[in-house]
Scaffold this motif. Structure first.
Motif, PDB file in Angstrom:
ATOM      1  N   GLN A 188       0.723  -0.953   0.015  1.00 25.79           N
ATOM      2  CA  GLN A 188       0.028  -0.166  -0.055  1.00 25.79           C
ATOM      3  C   GLN A 188       1.172   1.229  -0.245  1.00 25.79           C
ATOM      4  O   GLN A 188       1.808   1.126   0.014  1.00 25.79           O
ATOM      5  N   VAL A 189       0.838   2.180  -0.496  1.00 30.63           N
ATOM      6  CA  VAL A 189       1.017   3.519  -1.251  1.00 30.63           C
ATOM      7  C   VAL A 189       0.252   4.537  -1.148  1.00 30.63           C
ATOM      8  O   VAL A 189      -0.278   4.630  -1.583  1.00 30.63           O
ATOM      9  N   ALA A 190       1.364   5.930  -0.545  1.00 37.42           N
ATOM     10  CA  ALA A 190       0.673   7.033  -0.345  1.00 37.42           C
ATOM     11  C   ALA A 190       1.350   7.734  -0.667  1.00 37.42           C
ATOM     12  O   ALA A 190       2.164   7.487  -1.088  1.00 37.42           O
ATOM     13  N   GLY A 237       6.629  10.008  -1.070  1.00 44.80           N
ATOM     14  CA  GLY A 237       5.254   9.273  -2.165  1.00 44.80           C
ATOM     15  C   GLY A 237       5.746   7.914  -0.212  1.00 44.80           C
ATOM     16  O   GLY A 237       7.082   8.110  -0.226  1.00 44.80           O
ATOM     17  N   TYR A 238       5.010   7.542   0.390  1.00 47.54           N
ATOM     18  CA  TYR A 238       4.828   6.665   1.609  1.00 47.54           C
ATOM     19  C   TYR A 238       4.263   5.217   1.133  1.00 47.54           C
ATOM     20  O   TYR A 238       3.192   4.955   1.135  1.00 47.54           O
ATOM     21  N   LEU A 249       8.158   3.779   5.466  1.00 45.10           N
ATOM     22  CA  LEU A 249       9.192   4.234   4.757  1.00 45.10           C
ATOM     23  C   LEU A 249       8.616   5.608   4.146  1.00 45.10           C
ATOM     24  O   LEU A 249       7.792   5.800   3.317  1.00 45.10           O
ATOM     25  N   VAL A 250       8.714   7.048   3.565  1.00 45.91           N
ATOM     26  CA  VAL A 250       8.971   8.086   3.368  1.00 45.91           C
ATOM     27  C   VAL A 250      10.044   8.777   2.630  1.00 45.91           C
ATOM     28  O   VAL A 250      10.952   8.257   3.133  1.00 45.91           O
ATOM     29  N   THR A 251       9.735   8.650   0.884  1.00 45.55           N
ATOM     30  CA  THR A 251      10.770   9.546   0.556  1.00 45.55           C
ATOM     31  C   THR A 251      10.112  10.366  -0.700  1.00 45.55           C
ATOM     32  O   THR A 251       9.576   9.881  -1.262  1.00 45.55           O
ATOM     33  N   SER A 252      11.280  11.202  -0.287  1.00 42.49           N
ATOM     34  CA  SER A 252      10.732  12.776  -1.658  1.00 42.49           C
ATOM     35  C   SER A 252      12.282  12.503  -2.355  1.00 42.49           C
ATOM     36  O   SER A 252      12.627  12.240  -2.367  1.00 42.49           O
TER      37      SER A 252
END
Length: 766
Positions: free
Chosen positions: A597-599, A615-616, A620-623
């Motif tokens: 699942q991704v937002a 996205g995250y 894990l959150v990555t920009s």
């Protein structure tokens, strides 16, 4: 009286000199009369007294000087989170360690090698010093025999010059130092200031250089080699030693261990079981090439800010000077494997496709990325650019490019947090209907505010839900929503989530993400949303060590800044961007997703100067940001259009393209087990999937791409002040917005929507 008697009388009276006596008859020569044994003995004692007087005078006149700064100059050590060395920065490869950090057996190898009577003597070897003086006077050069104290004094207080003056000073200072300092302090100073070869100063650097371990992990065998090495570092370095030198250093190694047994510092049985520890091959000290320089620079900045924050330094200038002085060991939160995965993903998805010799625009493409653990705030990976020694600006922390539509989730968070309503007093939810017509005038209490932002490519969407507006990144909807919520509240929420909004005006233009932001900053904002509204401040530095200073960093996880419902609602809505919006091709359909699942949210500024995907997953959150920067001074912002050979005009680099592709390659390769969001909301695509698909299943015909020129029709400005707040070259989708008419509360069925220009499927060349 006869003549004979008269003559004798005259002789007795001194009238006639006596005849000379032959030396053979036992007479004394003139020279011997001057060098009698009494005179020689007196002269000897006189010289002794004179020497003693001179020494007393020297002892009184010569003070222990300040330590030689170069002798304790250290490098800064930077480590990954697992303790592996990332970089070593400084003119001198040295890291001071306390004696109690070193095994006692290892300490005693140096005493056994250099000065067995160290703990008993007065700090001076008079015979060795006298021998050294005589050899210096006779021109025979360097002479050993000095105590550990004398060698420490030479290293720390004096120089390596072979002169009589220096040797006399060494003698006097050694006596004084021996009385002023403990033997352990002197031994620690000696092993920390000595040179071991391989550009290693001090035992810690030597332990790393020869055995790839820290000083506290050295074995006695290894310590004995390092102690033996000090006699001739270049000659005894196993990697370059001749057969003769190898034999010599082995002999000295044995000598050291045998001395330890003799002194009772090592058991004979343990000694017999020891084998010569062959050192590792030489390895160049880690430098600043590649990503290391960006990480080091960012860590230094974080440390300097904390020194100011805790009052250790008065300002950043003083703090930066303290950091550059050396002696710091900084352990970063950077995960070595994730860092490698991020670098690999950027190369595979983007930089490996760039060719600045074929296409000028390819030389202007800059990438930056930051990855954060939303539960701890740790910065796990960072990509600052192609190479620190080629491009010094850290693209992960720079704030001079607009985040564009990645700002839209902040507006929705503010709306839910404040329970905001539309112009028709309808609660703003994921299902609220807005008019998505391009250039639709924004309204405030029914009055136009002088702001009519175009959608990308001037596409009209008609009536759409907030969920669809987020999926399609519709400017006109969020411009109106920002005014409905209140721009002051929107900017307040942005600041609470982690954006730097100091000095930023609360005007409708900000709904389009026209302020500056960095990938690291946006990763923090989205991490706070991922963390259910608890503030996450990205933390690059895990811990700091310095023998003279203590630095503690604040907790990266803060208080609740927006409600869990607001944060989780935004997360739920953002899953629709991935599954039914602008990120579906690069993220939803990625074969490595494995059901994760991704937002997330895409962003593409007008004139294509920047493109984003932040996205995250739950863990894990990555920009990721791409920036158009002219590679020639003064490095102006330029368009990314046409990069990698995409056709001009239709070759826009959008957020759903390369940024999302980099994100997916990295995240799905580094995320671990598949997980789901734990959401406390009844809104959004994660809870209520879109009933009517917002895109057709077959790719749509690409819409006309924007030109690089500014729109010919500009939205009117309500006041000179508002007009000044809009940059002269602000892209159409970045212009300030005014409220649109409020929609009804339920979506109309069967709405046919035009293609989304921020969707990579809308670009036939991507």
């Amino acid at each position: 009286m006869g003549r004979a008697d008269e003559r004798r009388a005259r002789q007795r009276g001194g009238h006639r000199g006596a005849p000379k006596r032959s030396s053979k008859a036992g007479g004394r020569s003139g020279i011997r009369r001057f060098f009698t044994w009494k005179k020689l003995l007196g002269t000897f004692f006189g010289l002794c007294l004179l020497g003693m007087a001179a020494f007393v005078a020297l002892y009184l006149l010569i003070d222990v000087p300040k330590g030689n700064a170069a002798a304790v100059q250290q490098s800064n050590i930077y480590k990954y989170s697992n303790g592996a060395t990332l970089a070593r920065v400084g003119e001198v490869n040295r890291e001071l360690v306390d004696l109690d950090q070193i095994d006692k057996g290892v300490r005693m190898t140096f005493v056994a090698a250099e000065n067995k009577s160290f703990y008993k003597d007065s700090g001076v070897d008079f015979r060795g010093t006298a021998r050294g003086l005589l050899n210096t006077l006779s021109g025979k050069g360097k002479q050993g025999g000095s105590t550990i104290t004398q060698q420490y004094v030479k290293n720390y207080y004096l120089t390596q010059d072979q002169t009589v003056t220096r040797k006399l000073k060494e003698l006097v200072i050694s006596l004084k130092v021996d009385r002023q300092k403990s033997k352990d302090d002197i031994l620690a100073g000696y092993i920390n200031t000595s040179y071991y070869g391989r550009n290693a100063w001090g035992i810690q650097a030597a332990a790393q250089a020869y055995y790839r371990v820290d000083a506290n992990d050295l074995s006695v065998e290894q310590g004995a080699y390092l102690a033996a090495l000090l006699q001739a570092p270049s000659q005894y370095d196993w990697a370059v030693a001749t057969d003769t030198s190898k034999e010599l250093v082995k002999n000295r190694w044995n000598y050291v261990l045998d001395n330890m047994v003799e002194e009772g510092w090592l058991k004979s049985g343990e000694r017999d079981a020891m084998k010569f520890p062959v050192p590792e091959e030489p390895k160049g000290a880690p430098g600043l090439e590649g990503q290391a320089g960006y990480l080091v620079e960012a860590a230094n900045t974080a440390l300097a800010k904390q020194l100011v924050g805790q009052g250790t330094a008065a300002d950043m200038d003083e703090a930066e000077t303290m950091v550059k002085a050396g002696g710091w060991t900084l352990t970063l939160n950077i995960d070595k494997k994730k860092q490698a995965q991020l670098e690999k993903s950027v190369k595979a998805q983007l930089t490996g496709k760039l060719d600045g010799k074929k296409r000028k625009v390819d030389a202007d493409v800059q990438a930056g990325a930051a990855s954060v653990d939303p539960k701890t705030g740790r910065v796990l990976a960072m990509y600052g650019g192609v190479d620190y020694v080629k491009h010094f600006t850290n693209n992960a922390t720079r704030r001079d490019y607009q985040p564009a539509s990645t700002f839209k989730p902040v507006i929705l968070a503010a709306a839910v947090q404040e329970g905001a309503t539309t112009q028709d007093d309808q609660p703003i939810t994921a299902n609220t209907i807005y008019d998505g017509t391009s250039k639709r005038p924004v309204l405030d209490d029914g009055a136009k505010v002088g702001f009519s932002p175009p959608n990308e490519d001037d596409v009209d969407y008609g009536d759409v839900t907030v969920q669809t507006a987020m999926n399609k990144s519709i400017n006109s909807v969020f411009a109106q929503m920002g005014v409905d919520v209140g721009m002051d509240q929107v900017m307040k929420t942005a600041g609470e989530l982690g954006m730097d909004v100091e000095g930023v005006k609360s005007v409708p233009a900000q709904t389009l993400g026209t302020m500056g932001a960095s990938p690291l900053e946006m990763a923090g904002v989205y991490a706070t949303l991922d963390n259910h509204g608890k503030k996450v401040t990205p933390a690059l530095v895990k811990s700091v060590q310095h023998k003279d200073r203590t630095v503690r960093f604040p907790d990266a996880i803060g208080e609740q800044v927006v409600s869990r419902e607001a944060a989780d609602t935004v997360t739920s809505v953002l899953t629709g961007v991935v599954d039914d919006g602008t990120a579906r091709t690069s993220v939803r359909d990625n074969p490595n997703r494995d059901g994760q699942q991704v937002a997330g949210k895409t962003g593409t500024s007008d004139f294509n100067r920047s493109a984003w995907f932040t996205g995250y997953t739950p863990n894990l959150v990555t920009s990721v940001g791409l920036f158009g920067e002219d590679d020639k001074p003064p490095h102006k912002q330029v368009s990314l259009t046409g990069a990698t050979g995409l056709l001009p005009g239709k070759g826009r680099v959008n957020g759903g393209g390369y940024p999302a592709q980099i994100w997916a390659a990295y995240t799905f390769g580094a995320m671990g087990d598949v997980s789901e969001f734990d959401l406390d909301t009844d809104q959004g695509a994660a809870v209520r999937p879109t009933e009517t698909p917002t895109v057709s299943e077959t790719p749509t015909t690409p819409s006309e791409e924007p030109s690089s020129e500014e729109p010919t029709t500009k939205p009117p400005s309500s006041s000179p002040e508002e007009e000044e707040s809009t940059p002269e070259e602000t892209p159409s989708d970045d212009l300030p917005t005014s409220p649109s008419t409020s929609p009804s509360s339920s979506p109309p069925g069967g709405i046919e929507l035009p293609p989304d220009p921020d969707d990579p499927q809308a670009n036939e060349n991507e």
